[in-house]
Design an enzyme around this catalytic site. Structure first.
Site, PDB file in Angstrom:
ATOM      1  N   GLU A  76       6.567   8.815  -1.431  1.00  0.00           N
ATOM      2  CA  GLU A  76       6.537   8.091  -2.710  1.00  0.00           C
ATOM      3  C   GLU A  76       6.024   8.931  -3.879  1.00  0.00           C
ATOM      4  OE1 GLU A  76       6.102   3.800  -2.963  1.00  0.00           O
ATOM      5  OE2 GLU A  76       4.070   4.204  -3.639  1.00  0.00           O
ATOM      6  N   LYS A 136      11.124   1.477  -6.577  1.00  0.00           N
ATOM      7  CA  LYS A 136       9.942   0.685  -6.263  1.00  0.00           C
ATOM      8  C   LYS A 136       9.506  -0.014  -7.539  1.00  0.00           C
ATOM      9  CE  LYS A 136       7.318   0.444  -2.481  1.00  0.00           C
ATOM     10  NZ  LYS A 136       5.956   0.832  -2.609  1.00  0.00           N
ATOM     11  N   LYS A 161       4.218   8.315  -7.241  1.00  0.00           N
ATOM     12  CA  LYS A 161       3.505   7.329  -8.078  1.00  0.00           C
ATOM     13  C   LYS A 161       2.338   8.019  -8.770  1.00  0.00           C
ATOM     14  CE  LYS A 161       0.585   4.754  -4.806  1.00  0.00           C
ATOM     15  NZ  LYS A 161       0.224   3.508  -4.185  1.00  0.00           N
ATOM     16  N   ASN A 212       3.956  -4.439   4.562  1.00  0.00           N
ATOM     17  CA  ASN A 212       2.974  -3.819   3.677  1.00  0.00           C
ATOM     18  C   ASN A 212       1.580  -4.035   4.260  1.00  0.00           C
ATOM     19  OD1 ASN A 212       1.607  -2.587   1.632  1.00  0.00           O
ATOM     20  ND2 ASN A 212       2.729  -3.599  -0.017  1.00  0.00           N
ATOM     21  N   GLU A 251      10.218  -6.258   1.839  1.00  0.00           N
ATOM     22  CA  GLU A 251       8.805  -6.067   2.184  1.00  0.00           C
ATOM     23  C   GLU A 251       8.105  -7.411   2.381  1.00  0.00           C
ATOM     24  OE1 GLU A 251       6.398  -3.381  -0.369  1.00  0.00           O
ATOM     25  OE2 GLU A 251       5.157  -5.161  -0.687  1.00  0.00           O
ATOM     26  N   GLU A 270       4.174   0.322   5.591  1.00  0.00           N
ATOM     27  CA  GLU A 270       3.912   0.782   4.224  1.00  0.00           C
ATOM     28  C   GLU A 270       2.435   0.664   3.854  1.00  0.00           C
ATOM     29  OE1 GLU A 270       7.630  -1.955   2.713  1.00  0.00           O
ATOM     30  OE2 GLU A 270       6.066  -1.433   1.296  1.00  0.00           O
ATOM     31  N   SER A 271       1.949   1.659   3.131  1.00  0.00           N
ATOM     32  CA  SER A 271       0.615   1.653   2.502  1.00  0.00           C
ATOM     33  C   SER A 271      -0.529   1.988   3.469  1.00  0.00           C
ATOM     34  CB  SER A 271       0.267   0.301   1.858  1.00  0.00           C
ATOM     35  OG  SER A 271       1.248  -0.112   0.967  1.00  0.00           O
TER      36      SER A 271
HETATM   37  O1  LIG Z   1      -0.850   0.456  -4.696  1.00  0.00           O
HETATM   38  C1  LIG Z   1      -1.306  -0.548  -5.269  1.00  0.00           C
HETATM   39  O2  LIG Z   1      -2.450  -0.598  -5.749  1.00  0.00           O
HETATM   40  C2  LIG Z   1      -0.461  -1.771  -5.460  1.00  0.00           C
HETATM   41  C3  LIG Z   1      -1.006  -2.882  -6.080  1.00  0.00           C
HETATM   42  C4  LIG Z   1      -0.226  -4.018  -6.284  1.00  0.00           C
HETATM   43  C5  LIG Z   1       1.086  -4.036  -5.877  1.00  0.00           C
HETATM   44  C6  LIG Z   1       1.635  -2.916  -5.250  1.00  0.00           C
HETATM   45  C7  LIG Z   1       0.885  -1.795  -5.046  1.00  0.00           C
HETATM   46  N1  LIG Z   1       1.406  -0.660  -4.460  1.00  0.00           N
HETATM   47  C8  LIG Z   1       2.781  -0.464  -4.215  1.00  0.00           C
HETATM   48  C9  LIG Z   1       3.027   0.043  -2.871  1.00  0.00           C
HETATM   49  O3  LIG Z   1       3.680  -0.625  -2.144  1.00  0.00           O
HETATM   50  C10 LIG Z   1       2.452   1.383  -2.468  1.00  0.00           C
HETATM   51  O4  LIG Z   1       2.581   2.255  -3.536  1.00  0.00           O
HETATM   52  C11 LIG Z   1       3.137   2.017  -1.276  1.00  0.00           C
HETATM   53  O5  LIG Z   1       3.236   1.168  -0.194  1.00  0.00           O
HETATM   54  C12 LIG Z   1       2.380   3.297  -0.858  1.00  0.00           C
HETATM   55  O6  LIG Z   1       1.038   2.990  -0.563  1.00  0.00           O
HETATM   56  P1  LIG Z   1      -0.060   4.118  -0.385  1.00  0.00           P
HETATM   57  O7  LIG Z   1       0.456   5.097   0.646  1.00  0.00           O
HETATM   58  O8  LIG Z   1      -1.288   3.424   0.084  1.00  0.00           O
HETATM   59  O9  LIG Z   1      -0.213   4.781  -1.700  1.00  0.00           O
END
Ligand SMILES: O=C(O)c1ccccc1NCC(=O)[C@H](O)[C@H](O)COP(=O)(O)O
Length: 258
Positions: A45, A107, A47, A178, A156, A208-209
Site C-alpha cells: 500500500e 483504496k 499511504k 480488516n 472488506e 488487511e492491516s
Molecule cells: O489506517 C487507518 O488509520 C484507517 C482509519 C480509518 C479507516 C481506514 C483506515 N485505514 C485503511 C486501511 O485499510 C489500511 O490502510 C490498510 O489496511 C493497511 O493497514 P496497515 O498495514 O496497518 O497500514
C-alpha cells in the site's frame, strides 16, 4: 471516525467532477494474488497518512515507492486516494499506473456509483468496498457496477455479522478481513483467525492491516489467508524493497540460501 469519513464523502460527492477516461489496460487483482511467488500474495500500500497514525511518510513519493514495490515482487499496489484523512489523491492512481505493470487497487470510501465511474476513468484495476460502510444490497450493486466496467472489487469486512449479510446477497471473489476496527482503530490479527472459517471456500481471503513481521504473515497464512495487505510497515521503512524481502521471503528460500 468511520461515520465522520462517510459524512465527508457524501459532501465531496456534491462537487465531484468526473475526469476524462484514461486509456489503460486492466489487470486482474485476483490472478496476481493467486500467482504470487511469495508464500502469500502481497498488496503493497501507498499511504502518506492515516487517521490512526497521522503522517506516516513525510517525504512522500508515490511513483517511486510503487516502482520499488514492483521490483521487490509485490502482486499488486493499493493506493489511498482520500485527500482529507489520508493525504491521498486520485491523480496518484493515474501516475502509478503509467509506471508499473501491477494491478492497482483504489483504496477509498466508495459509497456511490459516481465514485465507481471515477475509479474506472482514472485507471483503477480494482476498488475497495467496505462492508461496514454500506448496506449489503448497495455493496452488491456497486460490486456489479465495478465488474461491468472491467474492474474487480476487494470486499472488506471486519465483523462476522456484516459478512453474513453480504453473503445473503452474493459471494465476493476476493474478501478482505480488516484486522482494524474502523470505529476504535483497535487492531488485532485475531480477527483474521476468528473470521477465516466464515469466508466462502471459493473466495480468496486477504488479511488487511496491522501486519508488521514475517511471523504475522505466517500467522494469518496459517489461519487461511492467501494474501496480505500491508501499508504502514512498508511506508515507514526507508528501504521498502528490503522490508518486503525480510517480511515475505519463504522458509524454503531461506533454507536453500543458507
Ligand atoms: O489506517 C487507518 O488509520 C484507517 C482509519 C480509518 C479507516 C481506514 C483506515 N485505514 C485503511 C486501511 O485499510 C489500511 O490502510 C490498510 O489496511 C493497511 O493497514 P496497515 O498495514 O496497518 O497500514
Amino acid at each position: 471516525m468511520l461515520d465522520q469519513i462517510l459524512q465527508h464523502k457524501r459532501q465531496e460527492l456534491d462537487t465531484l467532477e468526473l475526469p476524462p477516461y484514461e486509456n489503460v489496460e486492466r489487470r486482474s487483482l485476483y490472478e496476481a494474488l493467486k500467482n504470487s511467488h511469495f508464500p502469500v500474495g502481497l498488496i503493497a500500500e501507498i499511504k502518506k497518512a492515516s487517521p490512526s497514525k497521522g503522517v506516516i511518510q513525510e517525504n512522500f513519493r508515490p511513483v517511486e515507492t510503487a516502482t520499488f514495490y514492483e521490483r521487490a515482487g509485490a502482486s499488486a499496489i493499493s493506493v489511498l486516494t482520500d485527500q482529507r484523512f489520508f493525504q491521498g489523491h486520485r491523480q496518484y492512481i493515474s501516475d502509478v499506473k503509467k509506471h508499473v505493470r501491477l494491478p492497482i487497487l483504489r483504496k477509498d470510501f466508495i459509497i456511490e456509483e459516481e465514485q465507481v465511474e471515477e475509479s474506472a476513468r482514472i485507471g483503477a484495476d480494482a476498488i475497495l468496498l467496505i462492508g461496514e460502510a454500506l448496506e449489503a444490497s448497495k455493496l452488491h450493486e456497486l460490486y456489479n457496477s465495478a465488474r461491468e466496467k472491467g474492474m474487480e472489487a476487494l470486499v472488506e469486512v471486519h465483523s462476522e455479522e456484516v459478512l453474513a449479510n453480504i453473503l445473503k446477497h452474493f459471494e465476493p471473489v476476493i474478501v478482505g478481513v480488516n484486522n482494524r476496527d474502523l470505529t476504535t482503530f483497535e487492531t488485532s490479527l485475531d480477527q483474521t483467525e476468528r473470521m477465516a472459517s466464515y469466508i466462502p471456500d471459493n473466495s480468496l481471503l486477504v488479511s488487511e492491516s496491522g501486519i508488521f513481521t514475517r511471523e504475522d504473515i505466517l500467522r494469518v497464512k496459517r489461519a487461511g489467508a492467501e494474501a496480505v495487505l500491508i501499508g504502514e510497515a512498508l511506508m515507514r521503512h526507508e528501504n521498502p524493497m528490503e522490508q518486503i524481502d525480510i517480511m515475505m521471503r519463504s522458509e524454503a528460500h531461506e533454507r536453500a540460501n543458507g
